[in-house]
Structure formats: structure tokens, C-alpha cells
Write a protein that holds these residues in place. Sequence first.
Motif, PDB file in Angstrom:
ATOM      1  N   PRO A 265       0.811  -1.225   0.000  1.00 38.83           N
ATOM      2  CA  PRO A 265       0.000   0.000   0.000  1.00 38.83           C
ATOM      3  C   PRO A 265       0.841   1.271   0.000  1.00 38.83           C
ATOM      4  O   PRO A 265       0.473   2.267  -0.641  1.00 38.83           O
ATOM      5  CB  PRO A 265      -0.815  -0.132   1.295  1.00 38.83           C
ATOM      6  CG  PRO A 265      -0.872  -1.594   1.556  1.00 38.83           C
ATOM      7  CD  PRO A 265       0.454  -2.128   1.101  1.00 38.83           C
TER       8      PRO A 265
ATOM      9  N   THR B 138      -7.120  -0.541   5.000  1.00 44.12           N
ATOM     10  CA  THR B 138      -7.051   0.326   3.821  1.00 44.12           C
ATOM     11  C   THR B 138      -8.392   1.002   3.568  1.00 44.12           C
ATOM     12  O   THR B 138      -8.458   2.208   3.284  1.00 44.12           O
ATOM     13  CB  THR B 138      -6.631  -0.489   2.584  1.00 44.12           C
ATOM     14  OG1 THR B 138      -5.345  -1.061   2.809  1.00 44.12           O
ATOM     15  CG2 THR B 138      -6.573   0.391   1.346  1.00 44.12           C
TER      16      THR B 138
ATOM     17  N   GLY C 218      -0.747   3.984   3.306  1.00 46.09           N
ATOM     18  CA  GLY C 218       0.409   3.100   3.245  1.00 46.09           C
ATOM     19  C   GLY C 218       1.392   3.363   4.370  1.00 46.09           C
ATOM     20  O   GLY C 218       1.941   2.429   4.961  1.00 46.09           O
TER      21      GLY C 218
END
Length: 501
Positions: A170, A315, A330
Motif C-alpha cells: 500500500p 485500507t 500506506g
Amino acid sequence: MAQQPAPAAGRAGATTDEQDYTPDPRRWKALSVCLLVGFMSLLDVSIVNVALPAIEKGLGASESALSWVVSGYALTFGLVLVPSGRIGDALGRRTAFFAGLILFTVASMACGFAQGAGWLVGARLLQGVGGGLLMPQISGMIQQLFRGAERGKAFGMLGSTIGLSTAIGPLLGGLLIQVFGAAEGWRWVFFVNLPIGIIAFLLALRLVPRACAERDTEHRHSLDPLGVLLLGAGVIAVMLPLVEERQWHGQGKWLLEPLGVLLICSFVWWERVYLRRGKEPLVNLRLFQDRSYSLGALLGLVYFAGFTTIFFIFTLFLQNGMRYSALQAGLTLTPFAIGSAVSAAVGGRFITRVGRPLIALGLVLVLIGLAGAALTVHEVQNSSVGWALIGPMLCAGLGSGLVISPNQTLALRSVPVAQGGAAGGVIQTGQRIGSAAGIAAVGAVFFAWLASSHDWATALDYGLLTAVCFVAGALVVAVVDILFGRRDARDAARDAARRQA
């Protein structure tokens, strides 16, 4: 945990392997190439998640197409793992490694140049086949090139790579989109594999030993095509409803699950028949007579059901709930990656001496970290939540690094080198099925609470609670193995005392 006796075939094979083993001077350099390729293929499991909004805008992709961009890769990756391991064992791991590397790199380029959603989905399916062809060769080559404590260290480095690739995906995806823009940045999520693939190919030509190209000449003509067909159909039937849980509406999809179980049972029956005919089956079921292998495979399946879902729901929570950018989301998950990388390397050095208790310790740390993350999200309901999550995510990462690779080291330690690829493929297939099942279960809980409460923090809490249940299940498996190991040690000591008396 005390050493358990391997099955008869495993003992003979292991003894022969030790007698025939001569350390290759290039083994650590070859490992570095394997780790680079493993990082690349596993990175694509998580890096695409943060790029989905950009892909949706850039290609006008539907929700179903976006789902297949993620789940299609996981499906074909898991589908080919065991057959790929057997092919590498029989025809040469070096050859299968190069084939997988070329296919994965070319498919990545096709993904980057995609002009439509259908094109992208097709390329992702091929990319998954390439990744699934690569991973059993990597574990098989570690089995072949290393022994004893060195093997544990090598698998520890592989565990660091797995942790880094899964958690840093990510972050890297968000960084690429930030640099190249939302319109075209998603293409670089795939293009980044091209230089890695080319460099890895050139390095592998020089550094992967010719010994890894050796074939199992005794069984290379018995690749068990019916076994491949039965297992492949069974894996598809089990995984498809799981990966399509949100897009495939209606309850009819769940009828595939009993069909999948029936196909896998048929596969087990056929493998026994094939072995009785004097041929080498796709999976030698005698491996499961070794408790360390069978419980290790089960532990991996259950743990991955909880482990991979962490990134899925975090996420969504950070980007959609807290309005973090892809890069910020991320960065929030980076402490997990750091902790996992550090502890996996340490765990690889000590796993052969400490055994399953080290894995149990790792699972306890994961449980503490996830519980801490749930409490943090509940208490800090503002944009500072990312900073507050550093401690819990680091704790969970430190624990995870003591689980994945050490578990694989213990599970494979009694497996003959000639069966290393297929045996590793079975474990990794279980991990993929566990991941799909976990995302389906945790996702169902997460979205159900989100729909009823419209509260992202509450939905995340209940999603994490579901993930904790899977991790706790893995801990139960580890404790069972520890208890049986201690019982076997006591029995062995009692038998030794009787013989001396």
C-alpha cells in the motif's frame, strides 16, 4: 518443541538428503535472487488495493471488474501452486523459475498497457499464474540449497520478504500514484515490476546453480494429470465463492463449496490409488503423517485468514473512513512491515532451537497488537489515529514475523528435498484459501456493521474482532502441537529409561 519422527519415506529421504548434501558456494547469492523475485510476486497481492480508485477512474471499470483485478490474481495464484511445485520437482526448479519469471514480467507489462477493464483482468489472471509458478520454486530451492540452521535462517529471510512485500505494498502503491498522478499512476503499479523482473532474470542466469535444474528422472514422466485436474477444480470451487462473495449475489454460489470438498476428497482418493500403482502422485499424502507438516499447514491456513484481512479492512477504513490519501494509508501500515521484517529474520535464526513455542509467542503478540489497534480506533476517532496506531501495528508486525516463515521452516524440515516444491505448494495453497476465506468472513462482518451503524470505527472494530478469532484459532493449533511434542518427548525418555534398565 521436541523433534517428531517423520514418516518412513520422509526419514529415508531426509537421511539421503543429508548424506548427499554439499553446500553450494553460491547459495546465498542465489537466495538473494529468489528473495527479490518473491518480493515482486507477493507485492502484487497488496499493492493494487490502493490503486483501485485510480483504475476505476482511468478505465471506467465496474465494481465487478475491480474485484476481479484483486481476486483474479489470488485465484490463479492459488490454483497453480501445487501443480507448479510438482512440475519444478520433476522437470527442474531452475527451468520452472525462469518460466514463471518471464510470464510474470510480461503479464505485468500487459497490465500497465491495459486499454480496458477486460484487458486488465485477463493480464492479472496471467500474472497470478506466473506468481503461482514462482513461489514453489523459491521454497523448493531453499529446501535444496540449505540444511539445518542455515535453512531456518534462509526461510527467516523469506519471511522478512513476505512481511515487507505484503505491508509495504500500500505504501509503494500510494507513492507511485502520488508521483505519477491519479490518471496514470496506477499503470506504474504494474510497470514497477519490469526493471525488477529484468534485473532478476539476468542475475538468476549467473547465480542460480545448475544443480537446481536437476530433474527427478525417476518420476518426471508421471506428472499425475488427473490429480492436477481434480485438485484444480476443487480449489476453484472452494475459492471462487469466497473471492466473489460481495459481487456474486444470491446464495447459489455456496453450492460450489460442498462440490469443492467432494472434488478434493476425490483428489485424495486418487492420490492413494496413483501411489499404489507405483507412480509419484501430485502430493504424497504420506507427508501428512508427519504432525509438524500437517499442523503447520493447518496453522498457516487459519493464520492467513486473519493476517491478510488486516490490510484489507485498514485500507478501507483509512482511505474511505478517515479520508487518508493512498500514501498516508500506506505509511500508517509501515510499522507492521518493519516489525515483521525484523522479527522474521530473528525468528529464522532461533526456530530450529526453540520450535513451536516461538510461533505461539508470535501469535500472542499479534493478538495483543490487533486488540490494541481496535482499542485505539475506538478511542482516537480523528485524523491522528494513524499516529496512535504505530505501537499496535508494530507489535502485530513483530508477532507476525515470528509466525509465517518459522512455521514453514518447521513444517518442511522433515520433507525430502525431491518433494520440497509440491510440499511447499500445498502449504501456500492453504494460505491462499485461508486469505480468501478470511477476507470473505471479515469483509462480511465489516460491511454489515458499516451498513447498520454507518460508523467506520465500529465496523473496523468488529472486523478486527473477527480477524482476532482466526489468529486465536492458529494459536490453538500451535498449542496442540506443543503439547503433543512434549508428550512424545516424555514417551521417548520413558522408552530410553526402560531400555537402559
